[in-house]
Scaffold this motif. Structure first.
Motif, mmCIF file in Angstrom:
data_model
loop_
_atom_site.group_PDB
_atom_site.id
_atom_site.type_symbol
_atom_site.label_atom_id
_atom_site.label_comp_id
_atom_site.label_asym_id
_atom_site.label_seq_id
_atom_site.Cartn_x
_atom_site.Cartn_y
_atom_site.Cartn_z
ATOM 1 N N SER A 56 0.827 -1.209 0.000
ATOM 2 C CA SER A 56 0.000 0.000 0.000
ATOM 3 C C SER A 56 0.860 1.257 0.000
ATOM 4 O O SER A 56 0.455 2.285 -0.540
ATOM 5 N N LEU A 59 1.679 1.693 -3.622
ATOM 6 C CA LEU A 59 0.496 2.184 -4.327
ATOM 7 C C LEU A 59 0.305 3.669 -4.053
ATOM 8 O O LEU A 59 0.083 4.471 -4.968
ATOM 9 N N GLY A 60 0.434 4.052 -2.801
ATOM 10 C CA GLY A 60 0.324 5.468 -2.443
ATOM 11 C C GLY A 60 1.375 6.308 -3.151
ATOM 12 O O GLY A 60 1.107 7.433 -3.576
ATOM 13 N N VAL A 63 0.280 6.912 -6.697
ATOM 14 C CA VAL A 63 -0.758 7.943 -6.724
ATOM 15 C C VAL A 63 -0.137 9.315 -6.528
ATOM 16 O O VAL A 63 -0.462 10.273 -7.235
ATOM 17 N N ALA A 64 0.786 9.414 -5.588
ATOM 18 C CA ALA A 64 1.438 10.704 -5.329
ATOM 19 C C ALA A 64 2.189 11.185 -6.565
ATOM 20 O O ALA A 64 2.140 12.365 -6.922
ATOM 21 N N MET A 66 1.508 10.459 -9.640
ATOM 22 C CA MET A 66 0.523 10.885 -10.631
ATOM 23 C C MET A 66 -0.028 12.266 -10.294
ATOM 24 O O MET A 66 -0.200 13.122 -11.168
ATOM 25 N N LYS A 86 -3.003 -7.297 -9.027
ATOM 26 C CA LYS A 86 -3.960 -7.699 -7.992
ATOM 27 C C LYS A 86 -4.194 -6.569 -6.993
ATOM 28 O O LYS A 86 -5.327 -6.269 -6.625
ATOM 29 N N VAL A 87 -3.114 -5.926 -6.556
ATOM 30 C CA VAL A 87 -3.267 -4.831 -5.593
ATOM 31 C C VAL A 87 -4.060 -3.682 -6.211
ATOM 32 O O VAL A 87 -4.946 -3.094 -5.587
ATOM 33 N N LEU A 90 -7.815 -4.898 -6.477
ATOM 34 C CA LEU A 90 -8.496 -5.000 -5.181
ATOM 35 C C LEU A 90 -8.868 -3.630 -4.636
ATOM 36 O O LEU A 90 -9.926 -3.444 -4.040
ATOM 37 N N THR A 91 -7.988 -2.666 -4.832
ATOM 38 C CA THR A 91 -8.243 -1.320 -4.308
ATOM 39 C C THR A 91 -9.007 -0.456 -5.302
ATOM 40 O O THR A 91 -9.275 0.707 -5.039
ATOM 41 N N LYS A 92 -9.321 -1.034 -6.456
ATOM 42 C CA LYS A 92 -10.010 -0.347 -7.554
ATOM 43 C C LYS A 92 -9.197 0.807 -8.118
ATOM 44 O O LYS A 92 -9.712 1.645 -8.861
ATOM 45 N N MET A 93 -7.913 0.872 -7.782
ATOM 46 C CA MET A 93 -7.087 1.937 -8.318
ATOM 47 C C MET A 93 -6.669 1.632 -9.762
ATOM 48 O O MET A 93 -6.080 2.488 -10.417
ATOM 49 N N GLN A 95 -8.722 1.573 -11.950
ATOM 50 C CA GLN A 95 -9.632 2.436 -12.702
ATOM 51 C C GLN A 95 -9.108 3.869 -12.770
ATOM 52 O O GLN A 95 -9.626 4.707 -13.504
ATOM 53 N N VAL A 96 -8.108 4.144 -11.997
ATOM 54 C CA VAL A 96 -7.616 5.504 -11.870
ATOM 55 C C VAL A 96 -6.400 5.737 -12.770
ATOM 56 O O VAL A 96 -6.180 6.841 -13.258
ATOM 57 N N GLU B 45 1.399 -5.781 4.606
ATOM 58 C CA GLU B 45 0.640 -4.689 5.227
ATOM 59 C C GLU B 45 0.684 -4.798 6.749
ATOM 60 O O GLU B 45 0.902 -3.804 7.447
ATOM 61 N N LEU B 95 -12.541 0.979 2.015
ATOM 62 C CA LEU B 95 -11.783 1.265 0.808
ATOM 63 C C LEU B 95 -11.782 2.763 0.557
ATOM 64 O O LEU B 95 -12.831 3.379 0.466
ATOM 65 N N GLU B 107 -3.813 8.659 -1.097
ATOM 66 C CA GLU B 107 -2.455 8.115 -1.125
ATOM 67 C C GLU B 107 -2.235 7.131 0.014
ATOM 68 O O GLU B 107 -1.155 6.585 0.170
#
Lengths: 114, 148
Positions: A56, A59-60, A63-64, A66, A86-87, A90-93, A95-96, B45, B95, B107
Motif C-alpha cells: 500500500s 500504491l500510495g 498515486v502521489a 501521478m 492484484k493490488v 483489489l483497491t479499484k485503483m 480504474q484511476v 501490510e 476502501l 495516497e
C-alpha cells in the motif's frame, strides 16, 4: 531505487529496475520520480515490468507521483505484473491509472484524452 | 486441526528486516502448490503497520512471526511489544474513495482495507503489553506468483 529514463519520440519511458515498490522504498521512489519528471510536459510511461511486488505504500507512491506531475505531464503505467495488478484491482485503483500491456503498446496507442 | 508445517521468525521492526522476513515466508509457502499472492500482500501490510505504528519506526523493536499451513490456507500470528492499537481494536479498513478528482485521490488507507478484504478470522488482542494479531489467508490453487 533504480529508475532508468528512456526518452522516446512521443514520450518519456521510465523503467523501474527494482523488484519492489514498498514501505522500504516508497519515499525514495517518489523523490527519484520527482527529479526525473521535473522538466516533462507530455507523456510519461512508467515501465513496471520488473516490479513483482507493491504494497500500500508503493500504491500510495504511484498515486502521489501521478498527482504531482508537473505542468501538462501525464503518467501512464505499463507492464504490470500479477501481484501489482492484484493490488490495483483489489483497491479499484486500476480504474484511476491508464495501464498498458507494454511500453511498446503504450507508444503505438494514441495518447488518451486528458 | 493439527498444522502440517510451521514457520517461526523473530526480527527487528525495520523495513529491510520486513523484506527479508517476507522472502522467507514466500520460500516457506513455496512448498505448497498454491498461489500465495494474497498471503504476501496481507503480511506485508500487517508487518508494515507494526513498523510504522506499533513501534513508530523505532528500529530496535522486535516482531515475532508464526505461520502455519492448515489445509488450503495459511494462518499467521504476529506479536510485538509496541504501542497498542488506537482505540484498542482493529481499524475498520474501508476502501478509500477512488472516484474523486485527481487532486483528491487517496495516497493512503489501503493497507487495512487489503487486510480485511483478504483475510479470514482476523483478530487482535493485547495481552501483557504485547500486541497479538492473528489472521488466516486462503491459498488459491494455481501457479506460484513471485513476491519478488
Amino acid at each position: 531505487m533504480k529508475l532508468t529514463p528512456h526518452p522516446m519520440e512521443t514520450a518519456l519511458c521510465i523503467k523501474v529496475e527494482e523488484r519492489r515498490i514498498d514501505a522500504a522504498s516508497a519515499v525514495q521512489f517518489k523523490e527519484t520520480m520527482r527529479s526525473l519528471v521535473s522538466e516533462e510536459n507530455g507523456r510519461v510511461l512508467l515501465d513496471l515490468s520488473q516490479v513483482t511486488f507493491i504494497d500500500s505504500s508503493g500504491l500510495g507512491a504511484l498515486v502521489a507521483v501521478m498527482k504531482n506531475m508537473p505542468g501538462q505531464a501525464k503518467i501512464e503505467l505499463a507492464g504490470i505484473q500479477p501481484i501489482v495488478q492484484k493490488v490495483l484491482a483489489l483497491t479499484k485503483m486500476d480504474q484511476v491509472f491508464v495501464i498498458h500491456e507494454t511500453c511498446e503498446a503504450a507508444l503505438s496507442a494514441a495518447q488518451p484524452a486528458a | 486441526m493439527l498444522a502440517d508445517e510451521g514457520f517461526v521468525s523473530c526480527f527487528r521492526a525495520t523495513p529491510e528486516d520486513v523484506r527479508r522476513a517476507l522472502d522467507q515466508v514466500e520460500q516457506f509457502l513455496g512448498q505448497t502448490e498454491h498461489a500465495c499472492a494474497e498471503a504476501m500482500i496481507v503480511l506485508a501490510e500487517a508487518l508494515n503497520n507494526v513498523v510504522e505504528h506499533a513501534y513508530a519506526e523505532k528500529p530496535d523493536g522486535l516482531i515475532s512471526l508464526f505461520a502455519w499451513l492448515a489445509g488450503p490456507a495459511v494462518s499467521f500470528e504476529l506479536r510485538d511489544k509496541g504501542r497498542p492499537m488506537p482505540k484498542g481494536d482493529l481499524p475498520v479498513g474501508d476502501l478509500p474513495d477512488h472516484s474523486t478528482t485527481l487532486e483528491h485521490l487517496p495516497e493512503g488507507g489501503f493497507g487495512w482495507f487489503l487486510i480485511h478484504d483478504l483475510t479470514e478470522a482476523l483478530e487482535y488482542e493485547r495481552v501483557a503489553q504485547e500486541n497479538i494479531l492473528r489472521f488466516r489467508v486462503p491459498l488459491t490453487s494455481g501457479a506460484q506468483v513471485s513476491y519478488g
